[in-house]
Design a protein around this motif. Structure first.
Motif, short mmCIF file in Angstrom:
data_model
loop_
_atom_site.label_atom_id
_atom_site.label_comp_id
_atom_site.label_asym_id
_atom_site.label_seq_id
_atom_site.Cartn_x
_atom_site.Cartn_y
_atom_site.Cartn_z
N TYR A 371 49.53 42.60 31.63
CA TYR A 371 50.71 43.00 32.42
C TYR A 371 50.31 43.37 33.84
N ALA A 372 49.22 44.12 33.99
CA ALA A 372 48.80 44.53 35.33
C ALA A 372 48.44 43.33 36.20
N ILE A 373 47.76 42.35 35.61
CA ILE A 373 47.39 41.14 36.36
C ILE A 373 48.64 40.38 36.77
N THR A 374 49.59 40.24 35.86
CA THR A 374 50.83 39.53 36.16
C THR A 374 51.57 40.18 37.32
N ALA A 375 51.46 41.52 37.41
CA ALA A 375 52.12 42.25 38.49
C ALA A 375 51.27 42.31 39.75
N GLY A 376 50.07 41.72 39.73
CA GLY A 376 49.21 41.70 40.91
C GLY A 376 48.44 42.98 41.13
N ARG A 377 48.35 43.84 40.10
CA ARG A 377 47.65 45.13 40.25
C ARG A 377 46.21 44.98 39.74
N ALA A 378 45.34 44.44 40.59
CA ALA A 378 43.98 44.13 40.20
C ALA A 378 43.18 45.36 39.82
N ASP A 379 43.26 46.42 40.63
CA ASP A 379 42.46 47.62 40.36
C ASP A 379 42.85 48.26 39.04
N GLU A 380 44.14 48.28 38.74
CA GLU A 380 44.59 48.84 37.47
C GLU A 380 44.05 48.04 36.29
N LEU A 412 39.38 40.20 39.15
CA LEU A 412 38.44 40.13 40.27
C LEU A 412 38.90 39.10 41.30
N ASP A 413 39.44 37.98 40.83
CA ASP A 413 40.01 36.99 41.75
C ASP A 413 41.11 37.62 42.59
N LEU A 414 42.00 38.37 41.90
CA LEU A 414 43.10 39.03 42.61
C LEU A 414 42.58 40.00 43.66
N ALA A 415 41.47 40.65 43.36
CA ALA A 415 40.89 41.64 44.27
C ALA A 415 40.07 41.00 45.39
N GLY A 416 39.98 39.67 45.40
CA GLY A 416 39.22 38.99 46.43
C GLY A 416 37.73 38.90 46.16
N ARG A 417 37.30 39.29 44.98
CA ARG A 417 35.87 39.27 44.62
C ARG A 417 35.59 37.94 43.91
N ILE A 418 35.67 36.86 44.65
CA ILE A 418 35.68 35.51 44.09
C ILE A 418 34.37 35.15 43.40
N THR A 419 33.24 35.45 44.06
CA THR A 419 31.93 35.11 43.49
C THR A 419 31.69 35.85 42.19
N THR A 451 47.17 31.62 33.73
CA THR A 451 48.60 31.62 34.08
C THR A 451 49.11 33.02 34.39
N LEU A 452 48.37 34.05 34.02
CA LEU A 452 48.80 35.43 34.32
C LEU A 452 48.65 35.75 35.80
N ASN A 453 47.76 35.07 36.50
CA ASN A 453 47.42 35.38 37.88
C ASN A 453 48.52 34.89 38.82
N PRO A 454 49.26 35.79 39.46
CA PRO A 454 50.38 35.37 40.32
C PRO A 454 49.93 34.52 41.51
N ALA A 455 48.72 34.74 42.00
CA ALA A 455 48.23 33.95 43.14
C ALA A 455 48.05 32.49 42.74
N LYS A 456 47.56 32.27 41.53
CA LYS A 456 47.36 30.89 41.07
C LYS A 456 48.69 30.21 40.78
N ARG A 457 49.63 30.98 40.28
CA ARG A 457 50.95 30.40 40.04
C ARG A 457 51.61 30.05 41.36
N ARG A 458 51.43 30.92 42.36
CA ARG A 458 52.09 30.74 43.65
C ARG A 458 51.60 29.49 44.37
#
Length: 462
Positions: A371-380, A412-419, A451-458
């Motif tokens: 749920y937190a990932i779907t809402a874009g709350r990476a730290d949570e 981590l992707d959502l938080a910008g920590r791609i590597t 599919t949970l990651n809103p950035a990837k869906r967007r």
């Protein structure tokens, strides 16, 4: 014998429904592809076992032991203790998953060192226990909703099929254990085969019942635990204690258990008993209807509501109350995600902070993190997931561990920590191969969580 098992606790949002089966007396496990050549990283396996010691009082453990040993899951009482009285030999027939024999050897080593049981692998046809790997289709033909099961007095599936309607394979008529067969799916994931080995071998040599009130045991139909726990090993050690013998009555065993447990588990002497109430059949039936096969959505939801009503009326505040909310959350996810989230939060609250519900909380954390990932709350999401990675590893649940790691990679992707996300995702694949099996199953899990990651869906990155 026991019912064809079990409630398979889902790992993340839209994973398949839980599947108990009709009450019988045949110990089984509910059904879960064998990987061949794979383009994915090599399958990972667990090394040194790290079982947590039991945290219950010896008074509670004695009660649990008696209910496990002298009752079948159908509710039928057993008149005497039955066990092997000679060293136990185990053989394997058929071609199961590549890791199956290694997993069996690890299990036998644990039974020898942790439970003190004289048990070993053999190639002899006269083995006490035959583990036969057969296809899932063959298993389902014998018991339609089972993934694996154990039967007394036979050595092959063909022998069982010719005797299945006779008293020869009745656990309730058994007076001693000499020869049994365990049927394992050959075309399953490595974890499914291993889980079957742990559950069915434990029942082949020990108690036949399951109790929902046990929070830290494979002898529980909620299927949270899939490998033998410290509690289970203590029960099996007591089951084979020299002070007990084949053919003893419940009262005779009850008279000797306090001294046995005081010797085997001195830490349990100083703990106050919880005396959790028995689980009423109405709650069990409601949970099985809610999460099992054969019911329509309306019937499932009504049953989940009934389970919650019973849990509330009973005044439960233990893991069964948490599981009631978890079941409701599962059923609400598709129709009312916000209400489902509320149920998962309640489940986590009732699972509490006890050491014997750590694994329960890991399962719920996977849902809350999704749920937190779907809402874009990476730290949570990262805060929810991080404490439970070691829990999944400790309890040797590769499917859960891979799921938590894949969720962490998305956070981590959502938080910008791609590597870092790429490294975690790659590291998860070896565990996913053990937990989910075939390449297509692993890739399906990757897509499901991505599919949970809103950035990837967007940006259409899926």
């Amino acid at each position: 014998m026991r019912p064809a098992r079990r409630l398979v606790l889902p790992l993340v949002l839209l994973l398949g429904a839980c599947m108990p089966v009709a009450s019988r007396d045949t110990p089984t496990r509910a059904a879960a592809d064998m990987p061949g050549e794979s383009a994915l990283p090599p399958m990972k396996t667990f090394a040194v076992p790290r079982p947590a010691p039991p945290v219950a009082s010896n008074a509670d453990i004695a009660r649990d032991f008696l209910d496990l040993a002298f009752t079948l899951e159908s509710g039928r009482s057993l008149g005497m203790l039955t066990r092997f009285e000679e060293p136990i030999t185990v053989r394997v027939t058929g071609a199961g998953p590549a890791s199956m024999v290694a997993d069996l050897n690890r299990l036998l080593h644990r039974l020898r060192t942790e439970a003190g049981i004289d048990i070993a692998l053999t190639n002899a046809g006269s083995a006490n226990i035959t583990v036969q790997a057969v296809s899932r289709a063959e298993i389902r033909q014998a018991l339609p909703q089972a993934a694996c099961f154990v039967v007394p007095n036979v050595g092959s599936l063909r022998e069982y099929q010719s005797s299945r309607r006779s008293s020869r394979v009745s656990w309730s008529r058994l007076t001693r254990r000499d020869r049994l067969a365990i049927f394992i799916p050959a075309d399953s994931s490595a974890q499914e085969a291993r889980d079957c080995l742990h559950e069915e071998l434990a029942q082949a040599i020990g108690p036949l019942n399951d109790l929902y009130r046990l929070p830290d045991s494979v002898f529980n139909d909620d299927n949270v635990h899939t490998v033998l726990t410290g509690f289970d090993m203590l029960v099996l050690r007591a089951y084979y204690d020299p002070a007990l013998r084949n053919g003893m009555s419940r009262n005779e065993v009850a008279d000797r258990l306090p001294a046995i447990l005081a010797r085997l588990n001195p830490a349990g002497e100083g703990l106050p008993p919880q005396r959790l109430p028995r689980t009423p059949r109405v709650w069990i039936d409601a949970i099985q209807t809610a999460l099992g096969p054969g019911a329509n959505p309306g019937q499932r939801r009504a049953a989940a509501i009934e389970a919650l009503k019973v849990a509330s009326a009973m005044g439960w505040s233990d893991h069964r109350r948490g599981f009631s909310h978890f079941a409701m959350g599962r059923l609400l996810q598709a129709s009312d995600p916000e209400a489902a989230l509320d149920q998962f939060v309640l489940a986590q609250r009732y699972f509490g902070q006890r050491t014997d519900t750590t694994l329960h909380r890991a399962y719920v954390a996977s849902q809350l993190a999704a749920y937190a990932i779907t809402a874009g709350r990476a730290d949570e999401a990262l805060a929810l997931l991080t404490p439970h990675l070691d829990t999944a590893a400790r309890y040797e649940n590769a499917a859960l561990l891979a799921t938590l790691m894949l969720l962490r990679a998305e956070a981590l992707d959502l938080a910008g920590r791609i590597t870092e996300a790429r490294e975690v995702r790659l590291d998860s694949l070896g565990w996913a191969r053990y937990g989910f099996g075939s390449d297509w199953a692993v890739r399906a899990k990757l897509r499901e969580i991505a599919t949970l990651n809103p950035a990837k869906r967007r940006y259409g990155a899926l």
